[in-house]
Design an enzyme around this catalytic site. Sequence first.
Site, PDB file in Angstrom:
ATOM      1  N   TYR A 136       8.302  15.842 -27.690  1.00 31.27           N
ATOM      2  CA  TYR A 136       6.979  16.758 -27.635  1.00 31.27           C
ATOM      3  C   TYR A 136       5.726  16.050 -28.026  1.00 31.27           C
ATOM      4  CZ  TYR A 136       4.239  20.838 -27.862  1.00 31.27           C
ATOM      5  OH  TYR A 136       2.962  21.505 -27.435  1.00 31.27           O
ATOM      6  N   SER A 243      -0.921  17.505 -42.344  1.00 30.49           N
ATOM      7  CA  SER A 243      -0.859  16.202 -42.815  1.00 30.49           C
ATOM      8  C   SER A 243      -1.394  16.082 -44.333  1.00 30.49           C
ATOM      9  CB  SER A 243      -1.893  15.503 -41.965  1.00 30.49           C
ATOM     10  OG  SER A 243      -1.642  14.431 -41.618  1.00 30.49           O
ATOM     11  N   GLN A 265      -7.464  12.346 -43.747  1.00 31.93           N
ATOM     12  CA  GLN A 265      -6.467  13.501 -43.268  1.00 31.93           C
ATOM     13  C   GLN A 265      -6.904  14.410 -43.301  1.00 31.93           C
ATOM     14  OE1 GLN A 265      -3.244  12.402 -42.599  1.00 31.93           O
ATOM     15  NE2 GLN A 265      -4.182  10.514 -42.468  1.00 31.93           N
ATOM     16  N   HIS A 268      -7.775  16.179 -40.012  1.00 32.55           N
ATOM     17  CA  HIS A 268      -6.701  16.690 -38.911  1.00 32.55           C
ATOM     18  C   HIS A 268      -6.786  18.145 -38.826  1.00 32.55           C
ATOM     19  CE1 HIS A 268      -4.304  13.117 -37.680  1.00 32.55           C
ATOM     20  NE2 HIS A 268      -3.988  12.890 -38.749  1.00 32.55           N
ATOM     21  N   GLU A 333       3.216  12.956 -48.050  1.00 32.29           N
ATOM     22  CA  GLU A 333       3.535  12.012 -46.906  1.00 32.29           C
ATOM     23  C   GLU A 333       2.952  10.873 -46.867  1.00 32.29           C
ATOM     24  OE1 GLU A 333       1.205  13.762 -43.633  1.00 32.29           O
ATOM     25  OE2 GLU A 333       2.584  12.970 -42.196  1.00 32.29           O
ATOM     26  N   HIS A 334       1.701  10.743 -47.207  1.00 30.13           N
ATOM     27  CA  HIS A 334       0.916   9.407 -47.088  1.00 30.13           C
ATOM     28  C   HIS A 334       0.499   8.862 -48.582  1.00 30.13           C
ATOM     29  CE1 HIS A 334      -0.028  10.907 -43.019  1.00 30.13           C
ATOM     30  NE2 HIS A 334       0.271   9.561 -42.572  1.00 30.13           N
ATOM     31  N   ASP A 367      -1.307   4.950 -39.138  1.00 27.00           N
ATOM     32  CA  ASP A 367      -1.277   5.838 -38.052  1.00 27.00           C
ATOM     33  C   ASP A 367      -1.222   5.373 -36.755  1.00 27.00           C
ATOM     34  OD1 ASP A 367      -1.638   8.201 -39.760  1.00 27.00           O
ATOM     35  OD2 ASP A 367      -4.008   8.240 -39.681  1.00 27.00           O
ATOM     36  N   HIS A 426      50.266  18.872 -39.078  1.00 25.75           N
ATOM     37  CA  HIS A 426      49.679  17.765 -39.749  1.00 25.75           C
ATOM     38  C   HIS A 426      50.672  16.659 -40.137  1.00 25.75           C
ATOM     39  CE1 HIS A 426      45.771  19.818 -39.531  1.00 25.75           C
ATOM     40  NE2 HIS A 426      45.122  18.879 -39.667  1.00 25.75           N
TER      41      HIS A 426
HETATM   42  P1  NAD Z   1       0.362  21.750 -29.595  1.00 24.42           P
HETATM   43  O1  NAD Z   1       0.817  21.078 -28.256  1.00 24.42           O
HETATM   44  O2  NAD Z   1       1.334  21.456 -30.671  1.00 24.42           O
HETATM   45  O3  NAD Z   1       0.224  23.429 -29.081  1.00 24.42           O
HETATM   46  C1  NAD Z   1      -0.475  23.939 -28.115  1.00 24.42           C
HETATM   47  C2  NAD Z   1       0.571  24.969 -27.638  1.00 24.42           C
HETATM   48  O4  NAD Z   1       0.525  25.854 -28.484  1.00 24.42           O
HETATM   49  C3  NAD Z   1      -0.024  25.561 -26.213  1.00 24.42           C
HETATM   50  O5  NAD Z   1       0.467  24.907 -25.299  1.00 24.42           O
HETATM   51  C4  NAD Z   1       0.453  27.094 -26.553  1.00 24.42           C
HETATM   52  O6  NAD Z   1       1.721  26.952 -25.911  1.00 24.42           O
HETATM   53  C5  NAD Z   1       0.975  27.190 -27.996  1.00 24.42           C
HETATM   54  N1  NAD Z   1       0.004  28.169 -28.407  1.00 24.42           N
HETATM   55  C6  NAD Z   1      -1.171  27.894 -28.820  1.00 24.42           C
HETATM   56  N2  NAD Z   1      -1.503  29.427 -29.167  1.00 24.42           N
HETATM   57  C7  NAD Z   1      -0.428  30.484 -28.777  1.00 24.42           C
HETATM   58  C8  NAD Z   1      -0.360  31.588 -29.192  1.00 24.42           C
HETATM   59  N3  NAD Z   1      -1.383  32.680 -29.575  1.00 24.42           N
HETATM   60  N4  NAD Z   1       0.746  32.173 -28.668  1.00 24.42           N
HETATM   61  C9  NAD Z   1       1.782  31.357 -28.311  1.00 24.42           C
HETATM   62  N5  NAD Z   1       1.605  30.049 -28.138  1.00 24.42           N
HETATM   63  C10 NAD Z   1       0.543  29.533 -28.466  1.00 24.42           C
HETATM   64  O7  NAD Z   1      -1.020  21.530 -29.799  1.00 24.42           O
HETATM   65  P2  NAD Z   1      -2.165  21.578 -31.032  1.00 24.42           P
HETATM   66  O8  NAD Z   1      -2.366  23.130 -31.057  1.00 24.42           O
HETATM   67  O9  NAD Z   1      -3.364  21.050 -30.848  1.00 24.42           O
HETATM   68  O10 NAD Z   1      -1.623  21.268 -32.483  1.00 24.42           O
HETATM   69  C11 NAD Z   1      -1.032  19.953 -32.651  1.00 24.42           C
HETATM   70  C12 NAD Z   1      -0.403  19.955 -34.023  1.00 24.42           C
HETATM   71  O11 NAD Z   1       0.197  18.527 -34.251  1.00 24.42           O
HETATM   72  C13 NAD Z   1      -1.675  19.601 -35.240  1.00 24.42           C
HETATM   73  O12 NAD Z   1      -1.372  20.534 -36.245  1.00 24.42           O
HETATM   74  C14 NAD Z   1      -1.753  18.303 -35.718  1.00 24.42           C
HETATM   75  O13 NAD Z   1      -2.111  18.303 -37.003  1.00 24.42           O
HETATM   76  C15 NAD Z   1      -0.095  18.187 -35.311  1.00 24.42           C
HETATM   77  N6  NAD Z   1      -0.126  16.406 -35.279  1.00 24.42           N
HETATM   78  C16 NAD Z   1       0.847  15.722 -36.036  1.00 24.42           C
HETATM   79  C17 NAD Z   1       1.048  14.571 -36.075  1.00 24.42           C
HETATM   80  C18 NAD Z   1       2.011  13.711 -37.065  1.00 24.42           C
HETATM   81  O14 NAD Z   1       2.393  12.712 -36.600  1.00 24.42           O
HETATM   82  N7  NAD Z   1       2.487  14.560 -38.092  1.00 24.42           N
HETATM   83  C19 NAD Z   1       0.478  13.776 -35.133  1.00 24.42           C
HETATM   84  C20 NAD Z   1      -0.304  14.372 -34.104  1.00 24.42           C
HETATM   85  C21 NAD Z   1      -0.435  15.727 -34.141  1.00 24.42           C
END
Ligand code: NAD
Length: 436
Positions: A136, A243, A265, A268, A333-334, A367, A426
């Site tokens: 994902y 994060s 961080q 984010h 985490e970090h 990162d 057994h």
């Molecule tokens: P995402 O791809 O996680 O989510 C987007 C999806 O959320 C949409 O496609 C939709 O289907 C769904 N969505 C949004 N609103 C909705 C609703 N009201 N009802 C139902 N579904 C809904 O993208 P994002 O929102 O940008 O979030 C990404 C997250 O990942 C952030 O929190 C970011 O901090 C985190 N992240 C973490 C790392 C890590 O290594 N820990 C790295 C990158 C990103």
Amino acid sequence: MMSTLAIRRFDANEADFNTKMDQILSWESVSDDRVNQVVKEVVMDVRQRGNQALMDYTAKFDQLTLTDQAQLEIPQARLQQALADLPAEQREALELSAKRVEAYHLRQKSDSWSYEEADGTMLGQQVTPLDRVGLYVPGGKAAYPSSVVMNAVPAKVAGVKELIMVVPTPRGEVNELVLAAAAICGVDRVFCVGGAQAVAALAYGTETIPAVDKIVGPGNIYVATAKRMVFGTVGIDMIAGPSEILVVCDGETDPDWIAMDLFSQAEHDEDAQSILVTPDAAFADKVVASMTRLLETMPRKAIIRTALENRGAVITVKDMEQAIEMINLIAPEHLELSVADPKAMLPKIRHAGAIFMGRYTAEALGDYCAGPNHVLPTSRTARFSSPLGVYDFQKRSSLIMCSPDGADTLGRTAAIMADGEGLQAHAASARYRLRK
Ligand code: NAD
């Protein structure tokens, strides 16, 4: 006009310190009933109606209308084109990042092993990669090519046969860097879906998307909730919360460096957590002054301010021993050890996802390109879990091969134990193989 940054200031020796810490550390990532309900409906619907449900939710949540099921997939040729069209500087950076992450992860790969006992019985462990993994890649609010590298490379190093990636493309906006990263990392197939619907598709399969054995990768609360819901049908890596960074500084680093590390961080999202721990109260004042000044220069200042004022803290401790107690309590985490001799602190640190040692090791390097994985345990789960690694894509089978002598010795013990449990089959199965 510069407005003061209202970050919490704690002294680790004040009476109600523990209560205050509990408040800022508590975070339940998947607690919302409404989200649970929405995700449950989406997951069940995709399971039943497959592609059609996937396309309906993609139109609803990502404002992307697909008119044909074939449009769910971003063809391999399109990934290669994104890579070919990438400016040289970006391509080199991505390739270098992938190379370094690969070099680091190659050291994590475990091999099968076995040994033979005196009577000729062989015991061992066979290590095999997973067959098919779903990756994902978040794409709702921002695009994360680095996440492609961090999730795909260890899977490839482990020898996973097929890598299926999903990435939402809101309003059809495709991120070229994400596609190029998929090409560099050897991702097999990419689908332009996201959220809970994409997780359900990976877990149960649709007419177009093959069901996988494990789903990895970060995402928002809908993604995290869906991963938790499909766990059991498929494996998952972890449930990642917002994060976090904990910087421990002896007071000798440039306060601007520390301020920016805390921002890195906080930018984010609003729920991210940045904490500074130092034994030097005057230094803490300097870092707060740097943060207040530098905040004005940051394009994402609104997010940074909210994060720092929501869940951030500047904590003064009496000495470095107490700083270490703080590290193990927070289990970040970090963890950045911005001190003269970080190696001396290591043996006492028990809980941290990744440890960045010394004044020159900015967390941001980890990162993107240092080598270790950036998918790390959050929300104090570093107490019991580890960074994403090759081991998440390998599984182990136990091996037992008895010699006739071994069957005799082990058979007697097994039969006695089986009798004790009342399991006659057994016991008999073991006794058939005893020497007469
Ligand atoms: P995402 O791809 O996680 O989510 C987007 C999806 O959320 C949409 O496609 C939709 O289907 C769904 N969505 C949004 N609103 C909705 C609703 N009201 N009802 C139902 N579904 C809904 O993208 P994002 O929102 O940008 O979030 C990404 C997250 O990942 C952030 O929190 C970011 O901090 C985190 N992240 C973490 C790392 C890590 O290594 N820990 C790295 C990158 C990103």
